[in-house]
Design a protein around this motif. Structure first.
Motif, mmCIF file in Angstrom:
data_model
loop_
_atom_site.group_PDB
_atom_site.id
_atom_site.type_symbol
_atom_site.label_atom_id
_atom_site.label_comp_id
_atom_site.label_asym_id
_atom_site.label_seq_id
_atom_site.Cartn_x
_atom_site.Cartn_y
_atom_site.Cartn_z
ATOM 1 N N LEU A 52 9.587 2.364 2.543
ATOM 2 C CA LEU A 52 8.490 1.294 1.691
ATOM 3 C C LEU A 52 9.371 0.705 0.717
ATOM 4 C CD1 LEU A 52 5.533 3.853 1.636
ATOM 5 C CD2 LEU A 52 5.657 1.993 3.028
ATOM 6 N N ALA A 56 8.976 -2.800 2.565
ATOM 7 C CA ALA A 56 7.427 -3.266 2.149
ATOM 8 C C ALA A 56 7.063 -3.424 0.937
ATOM 9 C CB ALA A 56 6.895 -2.089 3.120
ATOM 10 N N LEU A 57 7.354 -2.763 -0.187
ATOM 11 C CA LEU A 57 7.016 -2.740 -1.429
ATOM 12 C C LEU A 57 7.843 -2.949 -2.447
ATOM 13 C CD1 LEU A 57 4.406 0.250 -1.082
ATOM 14 C CD2 LEU A 57 3.914 -2.306 -0.725
ATOM 15 N N GLU A 61 4.268 -3.391 -7.050
ATOM 16 C CA GLU A 61 3.387 -2.500 -6.111
ATOM 17 C C GLU A 61 3.628 -1.049 -6.415
ATOM 18 O OE1 GLU A 61 5.169 -4.959 -4.877
ATOM 19 O OE2 GLU A 61 3.908 -6.286 -3.964
ATOM 20 N N TRP A 62 4.799 -0.566 -6.711
ATOM 21 C CA TRP A 62 5.161 0.972 -6.987
ATOM 22 C C TRP A 62 4.335 1.253 -8.438
ATOM 23 C CZ3 TRP A 62 6.851 4.963 -4.533
ATOM 24 C CH2 TRP A 62 7.772 4.726 -3.317
ATOM 25 N N TYR A 65 0.889 1.828 -7.810
ATOM 26 C CA TYR A 65 0.594 3.007 -7.393
ATOM 27 C C TYR A 65 0.686 4.090 -8.315
ATOM 28 C CZ TYR A 65 2.311 7.256 -4.731
ATOM 29 O OH TYR A 65 2.353 8.663 -4.324
ATOM 30 N N THR A 180 -0.391 5.080 5.767
ATOM 31 C CA THR A 180 0.469 4.276 4.955
ATOM 32 C C THR A 180 1.475 3.232 5.255
ATOM 33 O OG1 THR A 180 0.045 6.286 3.294
ATOM 34 C CG2 THR A 180 1.814 4.453 2.701
ATOM 35 N N ALA A 184 1.130 -0.611 4.790
ATOM 36 C CA ALA A 184 2.115 -1.278 4.102
ATOM 37 C C ALA A 184 2.816 -2.639 4.683
ATOM 38 C CB ALA A 184 3.075 -0.497 3.503
ATOM 39 N N TRP A 188 -0.665 -4.683 2.906
ATOM 40 C CA TRP A 188 -2.014 -4.272 1.960
ATOM 41 C C TRP A 188 -1.356 -3.697 0.664
ATOM 42 C CZ3 TRP A 188 -7.094 -2.055 3.696
ATOM 43 C CH2 TRP A 188 -7.381 -2.577 4.939
ATOM 44 N N GLY A 189 -0.096 -3.784 0.373
ATOM 45 C CA GLY A 189 0.494 -3.282 -0.817
ATOM 46 C C GLY A 189 0.257 -1.962 -1.272
ATOM 47 N N ALA A 190 -0.295 -1.780 -2.706
ATOM 48 C CA ALA A 190 -0.431 -0.457 -3.162
ATOM 49 C C ALA A 190 -1.623 0.372 -2.547
ATOM 50 C CB ALA A 190 -0.590 -0.529 -4.626
ATOM 51 N N SER A 192 -2.269 0.612 0.472
ATOM 52 C CA SER A 192 -1.872 1.598 1.507
ATOM 53 C C SER A 192 -1.808 2.943 1.241
ATOM 54 C CB SER A 192 -0.672 0.822 2.248
ATOM 55 O OG SER A 192 0.569 0.783 1.182
#
Length: 495
Positions: A52, A56-57, A61-62, A65, A180, A184, A188-190, A192
């Motif tokens: 991720l 992906a992120l 985004e983290w 989350y 997830t 992701a 879908w970002g966070a 997911s």
């Protein structure tokens, strides 16, 4: 020490007081299964996090989350008002009061979810991440699922059924990870993470219900409810304070430094939790039940606690020293150059992780011995002292300052207070010092080896492997004298 019993249980039944040899075997078997389970799950989560973070992120985004996860964890600590622990702790047949526990847990979790659903935009805004409101509303559905699942899960813990728990956790992991990753990579970002958590928790609920059949029965007994709340509310308060201590830093970083800095901090904090989660979580699945069985014998409790602490510290110190000493190369190798700012906070967070392991084990021991008032005072003092120091650290040195503030408060204030509370429970300084002496000595020598080897070999991948291997070999030699203390006696006193 308070003796905790259900209103109608009378004395403990014979089935609840196994012979010492039988009890020791059950604890050791459960500990082995729990360790295998935790290692496998954490390695899977580790691999998922790499995918991720690399593909992906990004840090923002983290950060979102991290906010949602923090709020969820804090709410989970008070989700079922602490009454779920009665399934593990109370004497007698838990099926007598389990229906009342289930009703209380479901009602409280439903009310809590309603409150967070309504207040999600306000909470997210206060924490510096308005975009986290939708993620909060979805992820906190886990509150309701957890409120129902805590009864069958409590039965599995009470019976040391960690083999079954491993299968359940595997189902949880496979489903949550699949959802997830699919979401992701679909953009879908966070969000997911949120839907993945919900899917996994549903799988865990179904698995627990199948593994502990007949436990999902609602009922109500007013006398039992009063006794359960009297038992559980202080524990819920202490647990809420404990989770606030661990997660208030996320709130401070998010509101003070913004989402991007929060993303780096969350990654570093998650990395610092690797040894805590792999070793400490495995132990905590059996430690509370084990300490509860030893609570009536101060000598056995002190021996069991010191040996459990020795095993935990011995297994954790090398992981903490490796990640602290090789923070930059490890972060770059695993996550890529984009995430290098996280490495600056990692050494301090590894020190915090080591302290947390000891404090969490002490927490379980104090709960098992009925020291609930002491726990609330310790956790409350920790939180009150921590907040202003974290804010000052964030403003002075960013995420590094936050990490340093954590260590300062934990070592300078919290550890001495926990030692005092354990002393009141009959566990003196001598067995604790004996448990920690050789691992801490080995860790110091290991850190010196890493420092010298890095100067000679540099930070390349091959050098990283050589340095890590040499440091671990030195550590093993240093802790060999403690092997008799850790593994020499297999009695019921071993937790």
């Amino acid at each position: 020490m308070d003796s905790v019993r259900t209103p109608d249980s009378g004395t403990a039944e014979a089935s609840d007081t196994p012979a010492p040899d039988s009890f020791g075997r059950k604890v050791r078997s459960a500990a082995r299964w729990s360790l295998i389970n935790t290692v496998v799950m954490r390695l899977g989560n580790f691999a998922t996090g790499i995918l991720l973070a690399r593909f992906a992120l990004g840090p923002a985004e983290w950060g979102v989350y991290g906010i949602a996860q923090t709020v969820l964890l804090v709410l989970l600590s008070a989700n079922e008002l602490g009454v779920g622990l009665a399934i593990i702790r109370w004497d007698g047949d838990p099926r007598r009061f389990a229906p009342t526990v289930l009703t209380l847990g479901t009602l409280s979790s439903g009310l809590l979810y309603t409150a967070i659903f309504v207040s999600a935009p306000t909470v997210a805004g206060l924490l510096g991440s308005p975009s986290a409101a939708g993620v909060l509303r979805v992820m906190c559905l886990c509150l309701v699922i957890d409120g129902i699942a805590q009864v069958p899960a409590g039965f599995l813990t009470r019976e040391f059924a960690q083999g079954k728990r491993m299968i359940i956790d595997a189902l949880n992991f496979v489903l949550s990870t699949t959802v997830t990753l699919v979401l992701a990579f679909a953009g879908w970002g966070a969000m997911s993470f949120a839907w993945g958590a919900v899917a996994g928790n549903i799988a865990a609920l179904v698995g627990c219900a199948l593994a502990a059949p007949g436990t999902l029965k609602f009922g109500w007994d007013p006398e039992q409810a009063r006794a359960l709340l009297k038992f559980g509310l202080p524990l819920a308060g202490a647990s809420l304070l404990a989770l606030a201590v661990v997660n208030v830093d996320t709130m401070v970083v998010g509101s003070t430094l913004g989402q991007v800095s929060l993303g780096f901090y969350v990654l570093a904090f998650n990395m610092s939790g690797w040894p805590v989660r792999i070793i400490s979580e495995a132990a905590r699945r059996v430690s509370f039940a084990g300490f509860s069985r030893l609570a009536d014998s101060p000598t056995a409790l002190a021996q069991g606690f010191s040996r459990a602490l020795g095993v935990l510290v011995t297994g954790t110190v090398p992981l903490c020293v490796l990640l602290a000493g090789l923070a930059g190369p490890v972060v770059q190798l695993v996550y890529g150059k984009e995430w290098l700012p996280a490495a600056q906070a990692l050494p301090w967070l590894m020190a915090l992780g080591l302290v947390r392991i000891g404090c969490e084990l002490a927490y379980d021991c104090l709960v098992a011995t009925g020291q609930r008032r002491s726990l609330i005072l310790v956790q409350g003092l920790w939180l009150v002292a921590l907040i202003p120091v974290l804010i000052a650290g964030a403003r002075l040195h960013g995420i590094v300052g936050v990490s340093q503030a954590h260590v300062l408060v934990a070592v300078g204030l919290v550890v001495p207070v926990f030692l005092y509370a354990l002393g009141r429970a009959g566990i003196g300084l001598a067995p604790i010092a004996r448990a920690c002496a050789w691992p801490l000595f080995g860790g110091a020598v290991m850190a010196l080896v890493i420092l010298v080897a890095k100067q000679l070999l540099g930070d390349g991948t091959l050098a990283l492997l050589v340095v890590g291997t040499a440091a671990l070999a030195v550590y093993v030699v240093c802790v060999l004298p403690s092997r008799r203390f850790l593994f020499g006696s297999r009695t019921a006193e071993t937790v």
